[in-house]
Design a protein around this motif. Structure first.
Motif, PDB file in Angstrom:
ATOM      1  N   LYS A   1      14.932  83.870  27.779  1.00 39.43           N
ATOM      2  CA  LYS A   1      15.794  85.070  27.808  1.00 39.43           C
ATOM      3  C   LYS A   1      15.018  86.359  27.535  1.00 39.43           C
ATOM      4  N   GLN A   2      13.843  86.243  26.901  1.00 37.99           N
ATOM      5  CA  GLN A   2      13.111  87.478  26.580  1.00 37.99           C
ATOM      6  C   GLN A   2      12.685  88.239  27.838  1.00 37.99           C
ATOM      7  N   TRP A   3      12.683  87.553  28.992  1.00 46.28           N
ATOM      8  CA  TRP A   3      12.254  88.226  30.227  1.00 46.28           C
ATOM      9  C   TRP A   3      13.442  88.727  31.062  1.00 46.28           C
ATOM     10  N   ASP A   4      14.668  88.588  30.538  1.00 47.80           N
ATOM     11  CA  ASP A   4      15.855  88.948  31.330  1.00 47.80           C
ATOM     12  C   ASP A   4      15.837  90.399  31.821  1.00 47.80           C
ATOM     13  N   ASN A   5      15.282  91.300  31.008  1.00 52.77           N
ATOM     14  CA  ASN A   5      15.240  92.713  31.404  1.00 52.77           C
ATOM     15  C   ASN A   5      13.856  93.166  31.825  1.00 52.77           C
ATOM     16  N   ASP A   6      12.961  92.204  32.022  1.00 54.63           N
ATOM     17  CA  ASP A   6      11.605  92.510  32.470  1.00 54.63           C
ATOM     18  C   ASP A   6      11.648  92.848  33.966  1.00 54.63           C
ATOM     19  N   PRO A   7      11.124  94.011  34.369  1.00 49.27           N
ATOM     20  CA  PRO A   7      11.218  94.425  35.788  1.00 49.27           C
ATOM     21  C   PRO A   7      10.660  93.388  36.764  1.00 49.27           C
ATOM     22  N   GLY A   8       9.505  92.806  36.429  1.00 51.59           N
ATOM     23  CA  GLY A   8       8.891  91.811  37.315  1.00 51.59           C
ATOM     24  C   GLY A   8       9.750  90.574  37.471  1.00 51.59           C
ATOM     25  N   MET A   9      10.315  90.104  36.357  1.00 50.60           N
ATOM     26  CA  MET A   9      11.158  88.916  36.421  1.00 50.60           C
ATOM     27  C   MET A   9      12.509  89.217  37.077  1.00 50.60           C
ATOM     28  N   LYS A  10      12.968  90.451  36.941  1.00 56.68           N
ATOM     29  CA  LYS A  10      14.204  90.832  37.646  1.00 56.68           C
ATOM     30  C   LYS A  10      14.006  90.692  39.151  1.00 56.68           C
ATOM     31  N   GLU A  11      12.815  91.083  39.621  1.00 55.84           N
ATOM     32  CA  GLU A  11      12.486  90.929  41.048  1.00 55.84           C
ATOM     33  C   GLU A  11      12.457  89.452  41.427  1.00 55.84           C
ATOM     34  N   PHE A  12      11.883  88.633  40.540  1.00 53.31           N
ATOM     35  CA  PHE A  12      11.827  87.187  40.788  1.00 53.31           C
ATOM     36  C   PHE A  12      13.239  86.597  40.857  1.00 53.31           C
ATOM     37  N   TYR A  13      14.093  86.948  39.886  1.00 54.59           N
ATOM     38  CA  TYR A  13      15.467  86.430  39.878  1.00 54.59           C
ATOM     39  C   TYR A  13      16.215  86.869  41.142  1.00 54.59           C
ATOM     40  N   ALA A  14      15.976  88.127  41.564  1.00 52.17           N
ATOM     41  CA  ALA A  14      16.632  88.639  42.779  1.00 52.17           C
ATOM     42  C   ALA A  14      16.173  87.853  44.002  1.00 52.17           C
ATOM     43  N   PHE A  15      14.875  87.562  44.051  1.00 46.57           N
ATOM     44  CA  PHE A  15      14.328  86.746  45.155  1.00 46.57           C
ATOM     45  C   PHE A  15      14.982  85.367  45.169  1.00 46.57           C
ATOM     46  N   MET A  16      15.069  84.737  43.998  1.00 47.61           N
ATOM     47  CA  MET A  16      15.663  83.398  43.920  1.00 47.61           C
ATOM     48  C   MET A  16      17.126  83.422  44.371  1.00 47.61           C
ATOM     49  N   ASN A  17      17.858  84.434  43.930  1.00 47.78           N
ATOM     50  CA  ASN A  17      19.288  84.512  44.271  1.00 47.78           C
ATOM     51  C   ASN A  17      19.512  84.769  45.761  1.00 47.78           C
TER      52      ASN A  17
ATOM     53  N   GLN B   1      -2.084  81.699  26.908  1.00 51.81           N
ATOM     54  CA  GLN B   1      -1.505  81.902  25.588  1.00 51.81           C
ATOM     55  C   GLN B   1      -0.834  80.598  25.152  1.00 51.81           C
ATOM     56  N   LEU B   2      -1.042  80.210  23.905  1.00 55.87           N
ATOM     57  CA  LEU B   2      -0.417  78.984  23.409  1.00 55.87           C
ATOM     58  C   LEU B   2       1.095  79.182  23.261  1.00 55.87           C
ATOM     59  N   MET B   3       1.831  78.075  23.391  1.00 59.63           N
ATOM     60  CA  MET B   3       3.291  78.135  23.217  1.00 59.63           C
ATOM     61  C   MET B   3       3.784  76.817  22.622  1.00 59.63           C
ATOM     62  N   ARG B   4       4.932  76.914  21.939  1.00 60.75           N
ATOM     63  CA  ARG B   4       5.519  75.741  21.286  1.00 60.75           C
ATOM     64  C   ARG B   4       6.974  75.610  21.752  1.00 60.75           C
ATOM     65  N   PHE B   5       7.404  74.376  22.030  1.00 62.19           N
ATOM     66  CA  PHE B   5       8.763  74.184  22.529  1.00 62.19           C
ATOM     67  C   PHE B   5       9.763  74.146  21.364  1.00 62.19           C
ATOM     68  N   LYS B   6      10.752  75.040  21.441  1.00 60.73           N
ATOM     69  CA  LYS B   6      11.789  75.142  20.400  1.00 60.73           C
ATOM     70  C   LYS B   6      13.150  75.263  21.065  1.00 60.73           C
ATOM     71  N   GLY B   7      14.084  74.423  20.639  1.00 62.01           N
ATOM     72  CA  GLY B   7      15.427  74.496  21.217  1.00 62.01           C
ATOM     73  C   GLY B   7      15.409  74.068  22.671  1.00 62.01           C
ATOM     74  N   GLU B   8      15.606  75.034  23.575  1.00 62.16           N
ATOM     75  CA  GLU B   8      15.574  74.728  25.001  1.00 62.16           C
ATOM     76  C   GLU B   8      14.573  75.602  25.745  1.00 62.16           C
ATOM     77  N   LYS B   9      13.591  76.146  25.004  1.00 61.50           N
ATOM     78  CA  LYS B   9      12.611  77.013  25.669  1.00 61.50           C
ATOM     79  C   LYS B   9      11.273  76.995  24.931  1.00 61.50           C
ATOM     80  N   TRP B  10      10.272  77.523  25.621  1.00 60.90           N
ATOM     81  CA  TRP B  10       8.941  77.676  25.044  1.00 60.90           C
ATOM     82  C   TRP B  10       8.865  78.991  24.284  1.00 60.90           C
ATOM     83  N   ASP B  11       8.285  78.965  23.075  1.00 62.84           N
ATOM     84  CA  ASP B  11       8.015  80.180  22.300  1.00 62.84           C
ATOM     85  C   ASP B  11       6.516  80.428  22.304  1.00 62.84           C
ATOM     86  N   LEU B  12       6.123  81.585  22.818  1.00 57.99           N
ATOM     87  CA  LEU B  12       4.701  81.945  22.818  1.00 57.99           C
ATOM     88  C   LEU B  12       4.256  82.274  21.407  1.00 57.99           C
TER      89      LEU B  12
END
Length: 409
Positions: free
Chosen positions: A297-313, A387-398
């Motif tokens: 969810k941290q990338w929900d308002n990220d401009p680059g990821m918004k473009e990715f989500y728009a492409f997927m949709n 970058q290292l990340m650890r899985f917590k809940g239902e997502k990866w935490d960097l």
């Protein structure tokens, strides 16, 4: 009369300049097989079936992205003709498909063909034919060898660097670790294993208590996990492609083994690995990333990821946003589009490789912040940070800083 003569001279000079500039424009257009004024033929080989079929989503994402580019007018007015074949993760089949793409389909280049065994099988052929084997979908270290294989280039961070980073983390945080390693018995698995041993240095001999290899033809790796658990290792290094990685995560939980679990990046997809294995079974697994996670969810308002989500949709609605393969396919396709834009009207195979080796601080915005794509004539490793990340809940935490893999070991 004098005025007319001057006018004639000026007109003649203009005609000469026009002819020269027209000739120059014509001369600037250079094509090899697979490129014309209207088309760029790109070949691709993916495991749409077989033991690594989870990766097939990458090829499907690329096809959707190139269609989006074509719908917007193409690259410098040329449409991409993307020809993608299945090799079922079988090296002999990959050879057959590579020959078909080069000799029958007459593609300009082969792009992002997947798998270390498959790419190893076609590397000499591609280089002997002088056809770009560009941005291969494997992190084997061998792809960064412009001296011996000038027509082959990787894209993602290399496997050895990744496990060297895990080794560095262990030496600092768990220096008395007893490590059990599961690895795929091929170039891909052995590359990761070498990186781990190099990273641990002299301590590898005492810290690694078990090495267990498996074949991709095996239906399950459950017996290997049971065997590794019996060593009483407290660290598990999981070097497996998605199908087997999901099995390993599930089995580790099932047998009640609770090691510090490291999972290679190529199987860190939430959609194709973690979710099928069970979120509850994946808690606290450590991996490394260079791309943004579409499930975070941290990338929900990220401009680059918004473009990715728009492409997927809009362009790939049937694709799974949670599958890391869609982010990979999107990012690497954007990188190829950049290379082809840089080629301009010189669409020779030689210039394709020249431009691929001339990327300076290029970013596809699905890369993590701080990670850039850089290449040079003697540097065929476009991405070298993780970058290292650890899985917590239902997502990866960097966590921690972005680590340059070149300095990671």
């Amino acid at each position: 009369m004098l005025i007319n003569t001057q006018r004639l001279a000026v007109a003649s000079a203009a005609l000469v300049i026009f002819a020269a500039s027209s000739g120059g424009a014509l001369a600037q257009k250079k094509y090899d097989t697979g490129a014309t004024d209207t088309e760029i033929k790109i070949g691709n080989i993916m495991p749409y079936s077989g033991p690594a079929s989870a990766y097939g989503i990458i090829g499907k994402t690329e096809a959707a992205y190139f269609k989006k580019i074509n719908d917007a007018g193409g690259i410098n007015g040329r449409k991409i003709n993307f020809i993608s074949y299945d090799d079922a993760y079988s090296p002999p089949k990959a050879v057959e498909q590579a020959r078909k793409l080069v000799e029958s389909d007459e593609v300009l280049l082969v792009f992002n063909s997947l798998g270390t065994p498959s790419n190893s099988a076609i590397q000499k052929y591609m280089n002997s034919k002088k056809v770009p084997q560009l941005f291969v979908a494997t992190g084997a270290t061998k792809w960064n060898d412009p001296k011996d294989f000038p027509w082959t280039m990787g894209w993602q961070p290399n496997y050895q660097s990744e496990t060297q980073i895990y080794a560095k983390y262990l030496l600092k945080n768990k220096p008395d670790a007893k490590i059990a390693v599961l690895y795929q018995n091929d170039d891909y698995g052995k590359d990761y294993l070498k990186g781990l041993k190099d990273g641990l240095g002299p301590k590898a001999a005492t810290m690694i208590v078990a090495e267990e290899s498996f074949e991709t033809s095996e239906p399950t790796i459950d017996n290997h996990i049971v065997k590794l658990k019996s060593t009483n290792a407290d660290v598990f290094i999981d070097i497996a492609t998605p199908k087997f990685a999901a099995q390993a995560i599930k089995k580790v939980a099932e047998v009640g083994w609770k090691p510090m679990h490291f999972l290679n990046n190529v199987s860190a997809s939430v959609g194709s690995v973690i979710k099928p294995a069970g979120f509850e079974n994946a808690q606290d697994i450590i991996s490394a990333a260079y791309l943004k996670d579409a499930s975070d969810k941290q990338w929900d308002n990220d401009p680059g990821m918004k473009e990715f989500y728009a492409f997927m949709n809009k362009d790939f609605p049937e694709g799974d946003k949670l599958d890391g393969g869609t982010v990979v396919g999107y990012g690497v396709a954007q990188t190829l589009v950049q290379v082809l834009k840089q080629c301009g009207d010189n669409l020779t195979r030689e210039n394709v490789m020249k431009q691929a080796a001339s990327l300076k601080d290029f970013r596809t915005e699905v890369l993590l912040p701080g990670i850039m794509i850089n290449t040079g004539p003697t540097d065929y490793a476009p991405i070298s940070s993780l970058q290292l990340m650890r899985f917590k809940g239902e997502k990866w935490d960097l966590f921690g800083e972005v680590i340059n893999a070149d300095a990671g070991g």
